[in-house]
Scaffold this motif. Sequence first.
Motif, PDB file in Angstrom:
ATOM      1  N   LEU A 181       0.370 -12.763  -5.013  1.00  0.00           N
ATOM      2  CA  LEU A 181       0.712 -13.800  -6.100  1.00  0.00           C
ATOM      3  C   LEU A 181       1.939 -12.946  -6.624  1.00  0.00           C
ATOM      4  N   SER A 182       3.313 -13.563  -6.590  1.00  0.00           N
ATOM      5  CA  SER A 182       4.294 -12.716  -7.283  1.00  0.00           C
ATOM      6  C   SER A 182       4.605 -13.313  -8.745  1.00  0.00           C
ATOM      7  N   THR A 183       4.992 -12.539  -9.793  1.00  0.00           N
ATOM      8  CA  THR A 183       5.313 -12.922 -11.029  1.00  0.00           C
ATOM      9  C   THR A 183       6.689 -12.451 -11.528  1.00  0.00           C
ATOM     10  N   GLU A 186      12.879 -14.130 -12.484  1.00  0.00           N
ATOM     11  CA  GLU A 186      14.112 -13.913 -11.661  1.00  0.00           C
ATOM     12  C   GLU A 186      13.735 -14.107 -10.029  1.00  0.00           C
ATOM     13  N   LEU A 187      12.611 -14.384  -9.889  1.00  0.00           N
ATOM     14  CA  LEU A 187      12.254 -14.427  -8.344  1.00  0.00           C
ATOM     15  C   LEU A 187      12.577 -15.878  -7.723  1.00  0.00           C
ATOM     16  N   VAL A 188      13.076 -15.855  -6.672  1.00  0.00           N
ATOM     17  CA  VAL A 188      13.181 -16.960  -5.692  1.00  0.00           C
ATOM     18  C   VAL A 188      12.679 -16.741  -4.292  1.00  0.00           C
ATOM     19  N   LEU A 198      19.304 -13.649  -9.788  1.00  0.00           N
ATOM     20  CA  LEU A 198      18.043 -14.030  -9.052  1.00  0.00           C
ATOM     21  C   LEU A 198      17.846 -12.953  -7.954  1.00  0.00           C
ATOM     22  N   VAL A 199      16.357 -12.746  -7.747  1.00  0.00           N
ATOM     23  CA  VAL A 199      15.971 -11.628  -6.715  1.00  0.00           C
ATOM     24  C   VAL A 199      14.978 -12.300  -6.029  1.00  0.00           C
ATOM     25  N   PRO A 200      15.239 -12.012  -4.634  1.00  0.00           N
ATOM     26  CA  PRO A 200      14.382 -12.769  -3.408  1.00  0.00           C
ATOM     27  C   PRO A 200      12.836 -12.179  -3.715  1.00  0.00           C
ATOM     28  N   ASP A 201      11.900 -12.675  -3.688  1.00  0.00           N
ATOM     29  CA  ASP A 201      10.398 -12.484  -3.791  1.00  0.00           C
ATOM     30  C   ASP A 201      10.083 -11.632  -2.439  1.00  0.00           C
ATOM     31  N   ASN A 203       8.254  -8.687  -2.514  1.00  0.00           N
ATOM     32  CA  ASN A 203       6.940  -8.307  -2.656  1.00  0.00           C
ATOM     33  C   ASN A 203       5.982  -9.319  -2.080  1.00  0.00           C
ATOM     34  N   GLY A 204       6.048 -10.620  -2.428  1.00  0.00           N
ATOM     35  CA  GLY A 204       5.185 -11.420  -1.798  1.00  0.00           C
ATOM     36  C   GLY A 204       5.094 -11.236  -0.303  1.00  0.00           C
ATOM     37  N   VAL A 205       6.170 -11.526   0.198  1.00  0.00           N
ATOM     38  CA  VAL A 205       6.136 -11.400   1.769  1.00  0.00           C
ATOM     39  C   VAL A 205       5.673  -9.892   2.425  1.00  0.00           C
ATOM     40  N   THR A 247      -1.817  -9.255  -7.331  1.00  0.00           N
ATOM     41  CA  THR A 247      -0.389  -9.649  -8.050  1.00  0.00           C
ATOM     42  C   THR A 247       0.567  -8.428  -7.922  1.00  0.00           C
ATOM     43  N   THR A 248       1.861  -9.017  -8.058  1.00  0.00           N
ATOM     44  CA  THR A 248       2.872  -7.872  -8.536  1.00  0.00           C
ATOM     45  C   THR A 248       3.728  -8.378  -9.630  1.00  0.00           C
ATOM     46  N   GLY A 249       4.379  -7.303 -10.420  1.00  0.00           N
ATOM     47  CA  GLY A 249       5.192  -7.651 -11.540  1.00  0.00           C
ATOM     48  C   GLY A 249       4.501  -7.802 -12.751  1.00  0.00           C
ATOM     49  N   GLY A 250       5.242  -7.602 -13.884  1.00  0.00           N
ATOM     50  CA  GLY A 250       4.661  -7.819 -15.093  1.00  0.00           C
ATOM     51  C   GLY A 250       3.658  -6.451 -15.599  1.00  0.00           C
ATOM     52  N   VAL A 251       3.774  -5.526 -15.099  1.00  0.00           N
ATOM     53  CA  VAL A 251       2.817  -4.567 -15.719  1.00  0.00           C
ATOM     54  C   VAL A 251       3.729  -3.293 -16.201  1.00  0.00           C
ATOM     55  N   SER A 252       4.854  -3.344 -15.948  1.00  0.00           N
ATOM     56  CA  SER A 252       5.346  -2.014 -16.748  1.00  0.00           C
ATOM     57  C   SER A 252       5.499  -2.109 -18.113  1.00  0.00           C
ATOM     58  N   ALA A 253       5.688  -1.210 -18.758  1.00  0.00           N
ATOM     59  CA  ALA A 253       5.866  -1.092 -20.566  1.00  0.00           C
ATOM     60  C   ALA A 253       6.630  -2.254 -21.114  1.00  0.00           C
ATOM     61  N   THR A 254       7.762  -2.229 -20.337  1.00  0.00           N
ATOM     62  CA  THR A 254       9.099  -3.181 -21.023  1.00  0.00           C
ATOM     63  C   THR A 254       8.599  -4.569 -20.492  1.00  0.00           C
ATOM     64  N   ALA A 255       7.746  -4.813 -19.388  1.00  0.00           N
ATOM     65  CA  ALA A 255       7.673  -5.941 -19.120  1.00  0.00           C
ATOM     66  C   ALA A 255       6.942  -7.172 -20.097  1.00  0.00           C
ATOM     67  N   TYR A 256       7.457  -8.522 -20.030  1.00  0.00           N
ATOM     68  CA  TYR A 256       6.783  -9.370 -20.800  1.00  0.00           C
ATOM     69  C   TYR A 256       5.152  -9.395 -20.493  1.00  0.00           C
ATOM     70  N   PRO A 298       2.654  -2.851  -9.678  1.00  0.00           N
ATOM     71  CA  PRO A 298       4.028  -2.925 -10.408  1.00  0.00           C
ATOM     72  C   PRO A 298       5.049  -3.667  -9.729  1.00  0.00           C
ATOM     73  N   GLY A 299       5.799  -4.229 -10.137  1.00  0.00           N
ATOM     74  CA  GLY A 299       6.954  -5.133  -9.498  1.00  0.00           C
ATOM     75  C   GLY A 299       8.094  -4.449  -8.632  1.00  0.00           C
ATOM     76  N   ASN A 300       8.251  -3.144  -8.933  1.00  0.00           N
ATOM     77  CA  ASN A 300       9.287  -2.688  -8.224  1.00  0.00           C
ATOM     78  C   ASN A 300       8.711  -2.322  -6.658  1.00  0.00           C
TER      79      ASN A 300
HETATM   80  P1  AMP Z   1       8.367  -5.850 -13.562  1.00  0.00           P
HETATM   81  O1  AMP Z   1       7.085  -5.100 -12.888  1.00  0.00           O
HETATM   82  O2  AMP Z   1       8.031  -7.373 -13.220  1.00  0.00           O
HETATM   83  O3  AMP Z   1       8.967  -5.517 -14.581  1.00  0.00           O
HETATM   84  O4  AMP Z   1       9.251  -5.760 -12.293  1.00  0.00           O
HETATM   85  C1  AMP Z   1      10.031  -4.572 -12.121  1.00  0.00           C
HETATM   86  C2  AMP Z   1      10.905  -4.680 -11.046  1.00  0.00           C
HETATM   87  O5  AMP Z   1      10.554  -5.018  -9.791  1.00  0.00           O
HETATM   88  C3  AMP Z   1      12.279  -5.724 -11.500  1.00  0.00           C
HETATM   89  O6  AMP Z   1      13.430  -5.241 -11.067  1.00  0.00           O
HETATM   90  C4  AMP Z   1      12.044  -6.952 -10.869  1.00  0.00           C
HETATM   91  O7  AMP Z   1      13.092  -7.734 -10.568  1.00  0.00           O
HETATM   92  C5  AMP Z   1      11.307  -6.468  -9.425  1.00  0.00           C
HETATM   93  N1  AMP Z   1      10.367  -7.310  -9.023  1.00  0.00           N
HETATM   94  C6  AMP Z   1       9.403  -7.743  -9.607  1.00  0.00           C
HETATM   95  N2  AMP Z   1       8.693  -8.656  -8.594  1.00  0.00           N
HETATM   96  C7  AMP Z   1       9.434  -8.519  -7.536  1.00  0.00           C
HETATM   97  C8  AMP Z   1       9.208  -9.291  -6.304  1.00  0.00           C
HETATM   98  N3  AMP Z   1       7.986 -10.143  -6.118  1.00  0.00           N
HETATM   99  N4  AMP Z   1      10.084  -9.060  -5.331  1.00  0.00           N
HETATM  100  C9  AMP Z   1      11.169  -8.245  -5.644  1.00  0.00           C
HETATM  101  N5  AMP Z   1      11.456  -7.590  -6.673  1.00  0.00           N
HETATM  102  C10 AMP Z   1      10.588  -7.662  -7.560  1.00  0.00           C
END
Ligand code: AMP
Length: 405
Positions: A181-183, A186-188, A198-201, A203-205, A247-256, A298-300
């Motif tokens: 699951l990706s969060t 910005e993801l499409v 916008l950023v292609p998801d 991580n999900g694939v 899941t990926t995304g949303g765990v960095s200190a600055t993330a929501y 992490p989302g990166n």
């Molecule tokens: P985050 O961990 O949500 O703060 O994301 C850190 C960085 O990774 C940001 O530049 C995001 O746009 C990028 N990112 C987060 N999730 C994905 C994803 N599923 N696919 C590609 N890049 C992502």
Amino acid sequence: MRTVEEHLQAVLTGVLPLSPLEVTLVDARGCVLAEDVVAPWPLPPFDTASIDGYAVKAADLLAASDGIPAVLPVVDDVPAGYRASVELLPGTAIRIMAGAPMPEGAEAVVPFAWTDSGMPEVRIVRAIALGTNVRSRGADVPLHEVVARAGSILGPREIALLASVGLGSVSVHPQPRVVVLSTGNELVEPGGGLLPGLVPDSNGVTIAAAVQEAGAIAYRVGPIPDDPAPLMSTIEDQLVRADLIVTTGGVSATAYDTVKEVLSRLGTVEFTTVAMQPGMPQGHGVLGPDQTPIFVLPGNPVSAYVSFEIFVRPVIRRMLGHQRIHRPVVRAVLSEALPSPAGKRQFARGVLSIEDGRYVVSPAAGRGSHVLGALANSNALVVVPEGVTEVLPGAAVAVIRLDEV
Ligand code: AMP
Ligand code: MG
């Protein structure tokens, strides 16, 4: 901050192979056998003709020669898949095809080449020894012999044997079902076209592919916006079919903090920093009534992939019942200098090759956690220990092979 070992230990604690399940042989490919398997039938299951020819009694051909052939009436004709309708009596022959069961009383199969291929009477020009061109029942595998041991990995060759001794299904540790699951707002969906921002998801694939490559079943979901309500309902829906959630995304200190907030309501998830690069922020815990394990990576994209390799893949391999859960590590000579952050274990992307019979590894050009071009060109991760800030060219380094199981 945790070390890589401490985090690995934490995520592997309590992880067991999934409970055994009976699956068909085709579905068992790649799975680990949960129990020893004995042959319910011998192989071959009956005395079998191994060539096309004539089933005979050896005594009838003792004097056969080119000059004075033995002449026998052919009393039956048995293709593969059929049985002779009569017993082979002295002084007679039965035409038989390879794979057919030997007629009662028959002792050997004379190849067509030693005969005139006659019907309803055959001329045979040579004597034959008992048992020639016959595969005896159980010669390959005796009845009740162990044909596969618990813990063995089922590939085409093992499956061939299981099927041949009469089995249609076996008890294996099933493939874990992994929800990916990706969060991120910005993801499409990849391939859907991109507008600024916008950023292609990816991580999900990527993670879904890595899950499949690890031997598990991936259910990819999302991308989900950084909004508690849809994230909450998606995770609740997905829990029913998940042995593991990533899941990926949303765990960095600055993330929501959406992910953290939702997960704290659904279960016990701990957010930690691990002394590694890439991949420092890591979340891990259990969710829902079945205490389903969850990884919050992490989302990166590079961080997500490396985190998967180091922490998630071993968990999947253990659920699958594998003894060896980590990728192979080799020692290689570093081709150029590699700087490394103090106090963190670096997993640097690299290209491993063999030169003059020894492993050589070249660090990939781009080192940032977002540099996917360099990741795609690499086949290995160079492991630089926490205390080292630079590895010099020519030094020996540990290298994780990403292209080996
Ligand atoms: P985050 O961990 O949500 O703060 O994301 C850190 C960085 O990774 C940001 O530049 C995001 O746009 C990028 N990112 C987060 N999730 C994905 C994803 N599923 N696919 C590609 N890049 C992502
Ligand atoms: Mg995000």
